[in-house]
Structure formats: C-alpha cells, structure tokens
Design an enzyme around this catalytic site. Structure first.
Site, PDB file in Angstrom:
ATOM      1  N   THR A  17       0.820  -1.213   0.000  1.00 18.39           N
ATOM      2  CA  THR A  17       0.000   0.000   0.000  1.00 18.39           C
ATOM      3  C   THR A  17       0.850   1.257   0.000  1.00 18.39           C
ATOM      4  O   THR A  17       0.387   2.324  -0.386  1.00 18.39           O
ATOM      5  CB  THR A  17      -0.938   0.021   1.225  1.00 18.39           C
ATOM      6  OG1 THR A  17      -0.151  -0.118   2.407  1.00 18.39           O
ATOM      7  CG2 THR A  17      -1.941  -1.114   1.170  1.00 18.39           C
ATOM      8  N   ARG A  21       8.932  -1.875   0.416  1.00 25.68           N
ATOM      9  CA  ARG A  21       9.715  -1.709   1.641  1.00 25.68           C
ATOM     10  C   ARG A  21      10.437  -3.008   1.957  1.00 25.68           C
ATOM     11  O   ARG A  21       9.834  -4.074   2.011  1.00 25.68           O
ATOM     12  CB  ARG A  21       8.823  -1.321   2.824  1.00 25.68           C
ATOM     13  CG  ARG A  21       8.229   0.057   2.701  1.00 25.68           C
ATOM     14  CD  ARG A  21       7.412   0.405   3.923  1.00 25.68           C
ATOM     15  NE  ARG A  21       6.699   1.661   3.742  1.00 25.68           N
ATOM     16  CZ  ARG A  21       5.808   2.140   4.590  1.00 25.68           C
ATOM     17  NH1 ARG A  21       5.501   1.467   5.683  1.00 25.68           N
ATOM     18  NH2 ARG A  21       5.202   3.272   4.355  1.00 25.68           N
ATOM     19  N   SER A 112       8.637   5.325   5.680  1.00 24.50           N
ATOM     20  CA  SER A 112       7.704   5.994   6.572  1.00 24.50           C
ATOM     21  C   SER A 112       8.146   5.941   8.022  1.00 24.50           C
ATOM     22  O   SER A 112       9.206   6.439   8.375  1.00 24.50           O
ATOM     23  CB  SER A 112       6.297   5.419   6.392  1.00 24.50           C
ATOM     24  OG  SER A 112       5.345   6.175   7.117  1.00 24.50           O
ATOM     25  N   HIS A 113       7.349   5.310   8.857  1.00 20.00           N
ATOM     26  CA  HIS A 113       7.590   5.284  10.304  1.00 20.00           C
ATOM     27  C   HIS A 113       8.475   4.114  10.719  1.00 20.00           C
ATOM     28  O   HIS A 113       8.711   3.919  11.909  1.00 20.00           O
ATOM     29  CB  HIS A 113       6.256   5.200  11.036  1.00 20.00           C
ATOM     30  CG  HIS A 113       5.414   4.046  10.578  1.00 20.00           C
ATOM     31  ND1 HIS A 113       4.835   4.024   9.329  1.00 20.00           N
ATOM     32  CD2 HIS A 113       5.070   2.889  11.172  1.00 20.00           C
ATOM     33  CE1 HIS A 113       4.168   2.888   9.186  1.00 20.00           C
ATOM     34  NE2 HIS A 113       4.292   2.181  10.285  1.00 20.00           N
ATOM     35  N   LYS A 125       8.536   4.521  -3.175  1.00 22.29           N
ATOM     36  CA  LYS A 125       7.125   4.620  -3.552  1.00 22.29           C
ATOM     37  C   LYS A 125       7.013   5.532  -4.759  1.00 22.29           C
ATOM     38  O   LYS A 125       7.709   6.543  -4.858  1.00 22.29           O
ATOM     39  CB  LYS A 125       6.316   5.179  -2.377  1.00 22.29           C
ATOM     40  CG  LYS A 125       4.834   5.351  -2.671  1.00 22.29           C
ATOM     41  CD  LYS A 125       4.048   5.744  -1.425  1.00 22.29           C
ATOM     42  CE  LYS A 125       4.300   7.164  -0.997  1.00 22.29           C
ATOM     43  NZ  LYS A 125       3.317   7.643   0.005  1.00 22.29           N
ATOM     44  N   ASP A 273       6.455  11.679  11.999  1.00 19.92           N
ATOM     45  CA  ASP A 273       7.168  10.410  11.794  1.00 19.92           C
ATOM     46  C   ASP A 273       8.303  10.554  10.796  1.00 19.92           C
ATOM     47  O   ASP A 273       8.704  11.657  10.433  1.00 19.92           O
ATOM     48  CB  ASP A 273       6.184   9.330  11.345  1.00 19.92           C
ATOM     49  CG  ASP A 273       5.700   9.532   9.918  1.00 19.92           C
ATOM     50  OD1 ASP A 273       5.584  10.697   9.485  1.00 19.92           O
ATOM     51  OD2 ASP A 273       5.428   8.532   9.226  1.00 19.92           O
ATOM     52  N   ASP A 275       8.748  10.141   7.519  1.00 14.71           N
ATOM     53  CA  ASP A 275       8.618  10.891   6.272  1.00 14.71           C
ATOM     54  C   ASP A 275       7.654  12.065   6.367  1.00 14.71           C
ATOM     55  O   ASP A 275       7.343  12.694   5.364  1.00 14.71           O
ATOM     56  CB  ASP A 275       8.203   9.958   5.130  1.00 14.71           C
ATOM     57  CG  ASP A 275       6.795   9.405   5.298  1.00 14.71           C
ATOM     58  OD1 ASP A 275       6.353   9.248   6.448  1.00 14.71           O
ATOM     59  OD2 ASP A 275       6.150   9.094   4.271  1.00 14.71           O
ATOM     60  N   ASP A 277       4.375  12.299   7.274  1.00 15.46           N
ATOM     61  CA  ASP A 277       2.959  12.246   6.933  1.00 15.46           C
ATOM     62  C   ASP A 277       2.063  11.842   8.108  1.00 15.46           C
ATOM     63  O   ASP A 277       0.839  11.852   7.983  1.00 15.46           O
ATOM     64  CB  ASP A 277       2.706  11.331   5.727  1.00 15.46           C
ATOM     65  CG  ASP A 277       3.090   9.879   5.964  1.00 15.46           C
ATOM     66  OD1 ASP A 277       3.593   9.554   7.055  1.00 15.46           O
ATOM     67  OD2 ASP A 277       2.882   9.064   5.040  1.00 15.46           O
ATOM     68  N   ARG A 278       2.651  11.496   9.248  1.00 19.66           N
ATOM     69  CA  ARG A 278       1.843  11.116  10.407  1.00 19.66           C
ATOM     70  C   ARG A 278       2.031  12.137  11.526  1.00 19.66           C
ATOM     71  O   ARG A 278       2.981  12.907  11.519  1.00 19.66           O
ATOM     72  CB  ARG A 278       2.232   9.722  10.901  1.00 19.66           C
ATOM     73  CG  ARG A 278       1.991   8.647   9.861  1.00 19.66           C
ATOM     74  CD  ARG A 278       2.359   7.269  10.382  1.00 19.66           C
ATOM     75  NE  ARG A 278       2.216   6.287   9.329  1.00 19.66           N
ATOM     76  CZ  ARG A 278       1.664   5.089   9.477  1.00 19.66           C
ATOM     77  NH1 ARG A 278       1.203   4.721  10.659  1.00 19.66           N
ATOM     78  NH2 ARG A 278       1.570   4.256   8.456  1.00 19.66           N
ATOM     79  N   GLU A 359      -6.808   8.529   9.074  1.00 12.67           N
ATOM     80  CA  GLU A 359      -6.624   7.132   9.423  1.00 12.67           C
ATOM     81  C   GLU A 359      -6.249   7.024  10.896  1.00 12.67           C
ATOM     82  O   GLU A 359      -5.565   7.907  11.432  1.00 12.67           O
ATOM     83  CB  GLU A 359      -5.510   6.501   8.576  1.00 12.67           C
ATOM     84  CG  GLU A 359      -5.805   6.479   7.096  1.00 12.67           C
ATOM     85  CD  GLU A 359      -4.661   5.885   6.284  1.00 12.67           C
ATOM     86  OE1 GLU A 359      -4.945   5.316   5.230  1.00 12.67           O
ATOM     87  OE2 GLU A 359      -3.496   6.001   6.713  1.00 12.67           O
ATOM     88  N   LYS A 372      -1.378  12.065   3.414  1.00 14.13           N
ATOM     89  CA  LYS A 372      -1.580  12.541   4.777  1.00 14.13           C
ATOM     90  C   LYS A 372      -0.431  13.477   5.123  1.00 14.13           C
ATOM     91  O   LYS A 372       0.630  13.412   4.515  1.00 14.13           O
ATOM     92  CB  LYS A 372      -1.673  11.371   5.753  1.00 14.13           C
ATOM     93  CG  LYS A 372      -0.620  10.285   5.635  1.00 14.13           C
ATOM     94  CD  LYS A 372      -0.988   9.124   6.544  1.00 14.13           C
ATOM     95  CE  LYS A 372      -0.043   7.950   6.389  1.00 14.13           C
ATOM     96  NZ  LYS A 372      -0.401   7.069   5.253  1.00 14.13           N
ATOM     97  N   ARG A 492      -3.162  -6.425  13.287  1.00 11.79           N
ATOM     98  CA  ARG A 492      -3.679  -5.243  13.961  1.00 11.79           C
ATOM     99  C   ARG A 492      -5.116  -5.535  14.406  1.00 11.79           C
ATOM    100  O   ARG A 492      -5.947  -5.982  13.609  1.00 11.79           O
ATOM    101  CB  ARG A 492      -3.656  -4.024  13.046  1.00 11.79           C
ATOM    102  CG  ARG A 492      -2.263  -3.662  12.524  1.00 11.79           C
ATOM    103  CD  ARG A 492      -2.215  -2.201  12.113  1.00 11.79           C
ATOM    104  NE  ARG A 492      -1.093  -1.864  11.272  1.00 11.79           N
ATOM    105  CZ  ARG A 492       0.147  -1.657  11.689  1.00 11.79           C
ATOM    106  NH1 ARG A 492       0.433  -1.804  12.965  1.00 11.79           N
ATOM    107  NH2 ARG A 492       1.103  -1.318  10.835  1.00 11.79           N
TER     108      ARG A 492
END
Length: 539
Positions: A17, A21, A112-113, A125, A273, A275, A277-278, A359, A372, A492
């Site tokens: 998604t 990675r 990302s994170h 990505k 985070d 990159d 986006d969080r 999210e 995001k 999760r």
C-alpha cells in the site's frame, strides 16, 4: 550516452500500500533498487520530456538511491528532475511539489515510520501526477514488470551535489536542486491564520524524531510562527533517526508524553514520523487519539481560513473509529468509509467529494495535497486553539459532550510467522456467518463481515480489507493484517467502544475497552494462533 545494464528479475518486488519496503541489505543487492526503479519507469506512460520529482526522508541509503534514480531518469527520457536539497522531501511536500510543478509523478524514498539505518528499513514509492500514491492498476503493472525485467538504463555521469541549490545537467536532462521547505511552508500560510497563532502566545513542544519534519517544523514553527528556539526537538534528520523508531505514538514518543503530563507542561505537544505524513497530538495532560483528532479537526476546521467555506465531506479508513461519522452527520455532509491506504482518499479528493480525511494510524490530511500530512494537522490544531482560546483538554471534553465518545485503541502483534497469521484470519472468515446474535460478556454481535469497498468515483471494488465484528450500540472490533512491515506479518486489532452523550465520557480507555479486548480474544483465538499473550504495541 545511454548505457544498458543486463539484469535478472527478483521475485520479491511487489509494492504494498505504501510502495516497496525491504531491509537496507535487500536493497543493497546488485541491481535490486535499479530493477525496481526501471520497472516503475517502464510502466510510466508519456514520460518523454516530463518532469519527475525525487526526494526522501533522509534515511540510510537515501542519497545513494537518489543519485542512481537521477541517472536512470536521464536515460529513460524524462525532461527534468526536481530534487529536494540534501535529498530531503517530506511525503506531503513531495505531493505538493508534484502538483505545483505539473510533474508526471515522483519517487518518494522512504519506509515511513519504520526504523532506519544499515540494518533497518528502506523503501521506494511512486506517486502519480495528482501527487498521491499510485493506484493498484499501476502498482500491479510495476509488479508484473519486476518479474520479467532483463535490463535497466542509465547514463554515465558523476554524482551531483545534492547540497547545492541550482540546476545541473545529467546527460541531456536538467536536474534542479530546490529548497525542500519553501513551497510547502508557503502553502501552509495560505491555509492557516499565522497571525492569530502568533498572537495567541501558545507554548508547545514538537518532536521531529530526528526525521524529515525537522527542517519544516523549525522553519514554520520557530521562524514563521515565533515559537521559542528549542520548541522543535530532534530537529536534524539523521540516517538512523538517532537510533530511535520514528513512529509518533505513545511508545516511541514517550519523552514527549512525559513532557506533556508534567505539572509545567506547555499548552500543546505534537510529533511527526519518518517521512512527515503522520502526527501525534497531545495537549497538557490530554492525549488525543488519531481517530478523535480527525473528528475534532473536522468539527472545527471552519475556524481556519483555508476551510472557512465548510467541508464537502469527511473520509476515514475502515479501522478508524466512527467519531468522524458523527461530525459529518451533524454538519450534513457525506461520510466515507474506505480501505486503508491514502490512494482511496485521493480519488474522493480529486472528485471534490471530500475535504478532510484520516486514518487511525496517526494520518490526517485534506485536499491541499494527496497524502496525509503531519504538520498540516499540527497547524490546524494550533489555529483552532488560537481562535477558541481553550485548551486541548477543554476542546476534547466539549466535543465528547456534543457527540459522545468513541473509546479506541489498536493492539499490534508484530513479526508473527505469516502462516500463523494467515491461519488466524482464515478461521475468522470461516466463523463470520455464525457470529451474529452471539454474546460475549455484555456484548452482543450485531453483524460480522469482511469489509469490501466500492469506490464511488470509478466503481472499482476492493475486497478482503479486514474482518469487522460490530456489536449492538456502536462498539466493534476489527482484525486486519498490515502490509507496512518488512518481516513476518503484523496483526492489527482495532478496539472501539461507543459511549453516548450523557454516558461515562472521562474514564481510562483501557478500562472501557476491557470487555472488547476479551471478546476479541474469544472470537479470534489470538493466543492460540500466534502464541502471543499480549500485543507488542498498544496505541
């Protein structure tokens, strides 16, 4: 001079998604990064003469792969490459850059994170011309190409100086090294009332987690908004994120939590985070869950200039709590429930059907970009605090008094052997038809299904997006396997209890969710399937 390098396929390059990675050592294999980048370029149509944006979060291997990608872009006929100085571009800033410069797309080099460093994670990505992640039709085509690729193209050229703004030629292609912050910061000034934030004299602590947001937060918060020097902590991006895990939750941003729970805490605390986006939002003595943050931002967005005209709709991922749905109903606007993945929001945003999206995994954003955006959420919170003149705690309590409270938590079971995780989900699916009407403690199952989504913009259907168990009264539990890790599987479990207006609105979340946790174990047999007696991370 274009050079063709013979190669053979790798079989493990299917993008998830959020792109491809893997561990750094996997990307360091001969031709591994090159094969994937070439597969992207082979799939991109109309690239001849087009502009490509390239940047990343500064993690280990970022600079090396950027140099490779620049030479390959030149060999593949792109007309121009735009690169963030130092190889830096936060994911939302890359999205904005693609849109502002009319680029055909961009390579975002990030995991990302996930942790960074020689023994940790790296990722690539591809984002399309709207600035958002590539849709499944493109990632599927990229994956198919990785399985039969036999060569990649490059030009013989020296590395460029990534730390010097300006334009240089690589082969026949101009490469433009740009300030990674300027355009993004200017965009934020169009959305928020910087004067009101400055005049409010708020105090805050921001943890950039030694990741990409540091330069953005320092420029915007300290220089443009006048917060005190030192407001931004861990503000220098480091290849290994200082040895820390750049995930803005209460586990990995624990020092910020301690600061905000102290007697002399500042008014507002936030983190972002790897990159950018969080986000994590925490007021003095009040943590705000990402699901609640989405709902509260949507309810108050009209206080910021960029959203004064109201919202067209609110979208949330299926595992995110239904708190935002109640705001949408009160505002008389649509609420959309989508699969996890920002590309689904992108379709709604492009169609003008939604304005704010979020999210539960600490991602919120709006139609200003197609990703995001952690700092965007922080700035909208600051704008709301400045206009309302109230604390985060007061705003949260007022919100729950109006809408009720969705007590919410996520339990992550990380690094499960994939066959065990798959067996758990298979057993869950097999039990769905028998669950409605069953009672687990004080909870009665109302419906049970596997979430499928029909995109209202194009009619496409996404199936198998997570198992939902809905109880009477608005509570639920959701089970889903995540695709953001690099080893094994992450289960999760999303736990939600709705407490209506007039109910028990200020209890400990763990107490309020205890019966949901017990029901989840009874329904799924997590301990039996995984051998785990407790989650690795609770957020």
């Amino acid at each position: 001079m274009i050079r063709t390098v013979t190669s053979t396929p790798y079989t493990d390059q299917k993008p998830g998604t959020s792109g491809l990675r893997k561990k750094v050592k996997v990307f360091q294999q001969a031709n591994y990064a090159e094969n994937f980048v070439q597969s992207v370029f082979d799939v991109v149509e109309d690239k001849a003469g087009a502009t490509l944006v390239i940047g990343g979060d500064g993690r280990f291997l970022n600079r090396e792969v950027i140099q490779i990608a620049i030479r390959m872009a030149a060999a593949n006929g792109f007309g121009r490459a735009i690169v963030g100085r130092g190889g830096i571009l936060s994911t939302p800033a890359a999205s904005h850059m693609i849109r502002k410069r009319g680029a055909i797309g961009g390579l975002v080099l990030s995991a990302s994170h996930n942790p960074g460093g020689p023994d940790e994670d790296f990722g690539i990505k591809y984002n399309i011309a709207n600035g958002g992640p590539a849709p499944e039709s493109i990632t599927d085509a990229i994956n198919a190409r990785t399985l039969d690729i036999d060569r990649w193209l490059t030009v013989d050229a020296a590395d460029i100086d990534l730390d010097q703004d300006g334009e240089v030629m690589v082969g026949d292609m101009p490469v433009e090294v740009v300030d990674p912050v300027e355009d993004y910061a200017a965009l934020m000034e169009t959305l928020f009332d910087f004067d009101a934030i400055r005049a409010s004299k708020l105090t805050m602590a921001f943890d950039a987690m030694s990741a990409v947001t540091g330069p953005y937060a320092t420029e915007i918060l300290e220089r443009r908004l006048g917060f005190a020097a030192g407001t931004v902590r861990n503000g220098t991006p480091l290849p290994d994120f200082g040895g820390h895990h750049p995930d803005p939750n209460l586990v990995h941003a624990h020092e910020l939590y301690e600061t905000m729970m102290a007697p002399d805490a500042p008014d507002f605390g936030a983190a972002s985070d790897g990159d950018g986006d969080r986000n994590l939002i925490i007021g003095r003595h009040r943590f705000v869950t990402p699901s609640d943050s989405l709902a509260m931002l949507a309810a108050n967005a009209h206080l910021a200039p960029g959203y004064a005209g109201g919202l067209k709709g609110i979208a949330r991922s299926m595992p995110t709590s239904a708190a935002a749905d109640r705001v949408a109903a009160a505002l008389g606007i649509p609420a959309y429930e989508t699969p996890t993945g920002w590309k689904f929001f992108g379709n709604l945003l492009d169609a003008g059907m939604a304005t704010i999206c979020g999210e539960e995994s600490a991602g919120t954003g709006s139609d200003h970009v197609r990703e995001k955006d952690g700092l965007w959420a922080v700035l909208l919170w600051l704008n709301i605090l400045a206009v309302r003149g109230e604390s985060v705690d007061a705003i949260a309590r007022d919100h729950w008094a109006k809408f009720g409270r969705n007590y919410y938590a996520r339990h992550d079971y990380e690094g499960i052997e994939t066959p065990r995780a798959d067996a758990l989900m298979a057993a869950l699916r097999a039990s769905l038809a028998t669950l409605p009407g069953k009672q687990f403690g004080d909870l009665t199952v109302e419906t049970a299904d596997e979430f499928a989504y029909t995109d209202p913009t194009d009619g496409s259907i996404s199936r198998n997006q997570g198992v939902r168990i809905l109880f009477t009264g608005g509570s639920r539990v959701v089970f889903r396997l995540s695709g953001t890790g690099t080893t094994g599987a992450t289960l999760r479990v999303y736990l939600e209890r709705y407490e209506p207006v007039g109910g028990d609105l200020d209890r400990e979340t763990s107490d309020m969710l205890a019966s949901i946790v017990a029901a989840a174990e009874s329904i799924a047999g997590i301990a039996q399937h995984t051998g785990r007696s407790a989650p690795d991370v609770v957020t």
